[in-house]
Design a protein around this motif. Structure first.
Motif, PDB file in Angstrom:
ATOM      1  N   VAL A 147      21.473   7.426  -5.844  1.00  0.00           N
ATOM      2  CA  VAL A 147      20.685   6.274  -5.398  1.00  0.00           C
ATOM      3  C   VAL A 147      20.714   6.135  -3.885  1.00  0.00           C
ATOM      4  O   VAL A 147      19.673   5.914  -3.243  1.00  0.00           O
ATOM      5  N   SER A 151      17.317   6.785  -1.907  1.00  0.00           N
ATOM      6  CA  SER A 151      16.701   5.559  -1.393  1.00  0.00           C
ATOM      7  C   SER A 151      16.444   5.642   0.110  1.00  0.00           C
ATOM      8  O   SER A 151      15.430   5.133   0.598  1.00  0.00           O
ATOM      9  N   ASP A 168       8.168   3.188  -9.075  1.00  0.00           N
ATOM     10  CA  ASP A 168       9.269   3.993  -9.612  1.00  0.00           C
ATOM     11  C   ASP A 168       8.943   4.351 -11.056  1.00  0.00           C
ATOM     12  O   ASP A 168       9.034   3.521 -11.961  1.00  0.00           O
ATOM     13  N   SER A 171      11.724   4.379 -14.487  1.00  0.00           N
ATOM     14  CA  SER A 171      12.749   3.667 -13.714  1.00  0.00           C
ATOM     15  C   SER A 171      14.028   3.403 -14.486  1.00  0.00           C
ATOM     16  O   SER A 171      15.056   3.072 -13.892  1.00  0.00           O
ATOM     17  N   LEU A 176      17.859   2.548  -8.938  1.00  0.00           N
ATOM     18  CA  LEU A 176      17.155   2.941  -7.714  1.00  0.00           C
ATOM     19  C   LEU A 176      16.207   1.831  -7.273  1.00  0.00           C
ATOM     20  O   LEU A 176      16.145   1.490  -6.086  1.00  0.00           O
ATOM     21  N   LEU A 348      13.366   9.398 -10.254  1.00  0.00           N
ATOM     22  CA  LEU A 348      14.720   9.937 -10.171  1.00  0.00           C
ATOM     23  C   LEU A 348      15.137  10.442 -11.542  1.00  0.00           C
ATOM     24  O   LEU A 348      15.366   9.674 -12.463  1.00  0.00           O
TER      25      LEU A 348
END
Length: 568
Positions: A147, A151, A168, A171, A176, A348
């Motif tokens: 993260v 980020s 995102d 998510s 994140l 992510l």
């Protein structure tokens, strides 16, 4: 963007190099471990001993290596394989070639620091949102590393593009998204197909904001105390320049003790208890909108509207809004997010085809100015040209993505994609594969072939190994799962199967180490395909593969990053 960046033609050449290597070696990765003994996989592929393979793989140096050519197979080799027999005769040649055809060996990736320098230019980037949040306060070390690393990159992409919004995709639990919104002041829309995840993300974000306010209040008090001490006794540590005229809190002389504030117990404990558990967990299977009932569609729409209304009620002005939806490149984001402006789209560890869909969405939607996507779960990718797949999905497949590989009808195969998920760096440090469970499954396959005429051996046995106390117990549990009669087998007969094949377990261990060695090359081809896809797009001004994470902490460590030409 000033860093070295490979052109489309250069990426295509790298793809051709990896394809040539995999055309010779992919059969190893596609050999199913379950069939290791029933199909005599070792004899089929290997002309070296298991000991030679294990020694070569574990060796950190190739000095004084001697090719292991055998007898009549002392002929020409390609990547260590005899051109006449197609069997491996030189393990060192194979391992050297595998290293050369991985992403680090191909030299096509940017480092995270290189990307940040290019995005920032001469400007200094900072969160400037009050006190900095420490991600490890509420995540385990892996998730915290991911993260924080990602980020900062996403924040820099947003600043570079002059946007304030982030979408995102996938998510999940919202770690994140929450960090981006609270640490960097971005308006984040987290989209996940699981309503359980979005409900949880909303609640975690509420508690995180509560924690953040308490944390910032105490941190500001601590800073004020430090500044007051500095005025009274401005003693510098050895790292400070004399006469600089200012003293930061990190440079106060160790002799000056500053008492750090403690977190409010009820706030900190509540926060940690809400966020610490199960941070790495797969989402529920994604259901396409076409398969949802009218009631389910209406329920999701109502939940999304309620979450937006709750965000406005909380005074958050929708800084982080978790939404439930299945998204593809065809999804109309502005219908899903009515407040959407130009944004960065991120993902992510998006599973399977969702990583490819994220890139397609970036290309298709004019409002998406940049993308940062880290995929995972390659075994869940759908392949357009896999001959083993009988029925094709109506939606676009996840591999290949680029027109270059699609024109060549390239496919990897599911077992090879499973191999691509193996973590070479971790295995190299002894965090190896669970060999006993694989061994049990392969021997069970032999037993089923020999003793049961009904062909149920291909049916999934499931997670029987974790509950079994021994091989005998494992077999009996598996037979019951397969609805087969286990009464005709005695315990000693079952154990005999185990003992007979136990002497050959090193063959399986060595073979799987070869799969691990090939994993970075298969993953590399999948990622090069995604990068090639972006480079094929006229509207994409910059694209690169970037190593975001430490592979020991997070094996799926590469991000596909792209920027579009500014809209006129």
């Amino acid at each position: 963007m000033n860093s070295f960046c490979c052109s489309l033609s250069e990426i295509q050449r790298r793809i051709d190099e990896v394809k040539r290597f995999l055309s010779v070696t992919l059969s190893i990765a596609n050999a199913h471990t379950v069939e290791f003994y029933t199909h005599d996989v070792w004899k089929r592929f290997m002309a070296v001993t298991p000991e030679e393979v294990l020694s070569a793989v574990s060796s950190s140096s190739d000095q004084q290596r001697e090719p292991q050519h055998k007898g009549t197979e002392r002929s020409r080799t390609t990547f260590g394989f005899c051109t006449d027999s197609d069997r491996l005769v030189d393990i060192h040649e194979l391992l050297e070639a595998a290293k050369a055809h991985s992403l680090p060996g191909l030299g096509v990736c940017l480092s995270r620091d290189q990307l940040l320098r290019d995005l920032q230019g001469n400007k200094s980037e900072s969160a400037d949102i009050g006190a900095e949040l420490e991600a490890d306060e509420f995540m385990n070390s892996k998730k915290s590393h991911e993260v924080q690393s990602m980020s900062e990159v996403v924040s820099c992409l947003a600043r570079h593009c002059g946007v304030k919004q982030v979408v995102d995709v996938g998510s999940g639990k919202g770690y994140l998204s929450s960090f981006l919104s609270l640490q960097f002041g971005l308006r984040v829309y987290g989209i996940d197909s699981s309503s359980t995840n979005t409900h949880g993300a909303q609640e975690r974000n509420r508690k995180l904001k509560k924690f953040s306010r308490a944390y910032q209040k105490h941190t500001k008090a601590a800073r004020a105390e430090v500044e007051e001490i500095a005025k009274i006794k401005p003693e510098l540590c050895d790292d400070c320049s004399a006469g600089s005229g200012s003293v930061s809190s990190s440079h106060i002389n160790p002799a000056v003790e500053v008492q750090q504030p403690e977190l409010i117990p009820e706030t900190g404990e509540l926060f940690l208890s809400a966020l610490s558990a199960d941070v790495i967990q797969s989402s529920a299977p994604r259901i396409p909108p076409s398969q949802l009932s009218a009631e389910e569609k209406e329920r999701r729409k109502r939940e999304n509207l309620e979450r937006k209304a709750q965000g406005r009620k909380d005074g958050s002005n929708g800084v982080f809004a978790p939404l439930t939806s299945y998204v593809t490149a065809e999804t109309e984001l502005r219908e899903l997010i009515t407040e959407l402006e130009d944004a960065v789209v991120v993902g992510l560890h998006t599973c399977g085809d969702l990583a490819a869909s994220t890139l397609r969405m970036f290309v298709a939607k004019a409002e998406l100015a940049a993308v940062c996507s880290v995929g995972c779960c390659y075994h869940l990718l759908s392949e357009e040209f896999d001959p083993a797949v009988q029925e094709r999905s109506q939606t676009a497949c996840g591999f290949p993505l680029s027109q270059y590989l699609r024109d060549r009808a390239w496919f990897c195969g599911r077992n090879a994609r499973m191999s691509a998920c193996l973590a070479l760096e971790r295995v190299s440090l002894g965090q190896g594969i669970q060999m006993e469970s694989l061994f049990y499954r392969a021997v069970l396959h032999v037993l089923l072939r020999d003793l049961y005429s009904s062909h149920k051996s291909e049916k999934r046995v499931g997670n029987v190994y974790s509950k079994a106390k021994s091989f005998v117990d494992y077999v009996r549990r598996a037979l019951r799962r397969l609805e087969l009669d286990d009464s005709k087998l005695s315990d000693s007969e079952i154990q005999d199967y185990h003992d007979l094949h136990r002497a050959r377990m090193d063959e399986m261990r060595a073979f799987n180490m070869l799969k691990v060695s090939l994993a970075p090359c298969i993953e590399g081809l999948i990622l090069l395909d995604r990068l090639c896809y972006l480079k094929e797009q006229e509207d994409v001004s910059f694209s690169a593969l970037v190593q975001l994470f430490d592979p020991l902490l997070s094996p799926r460590c590469y991000a596909v990053v792209g920027l579009k030409n500014p809209r006129g």
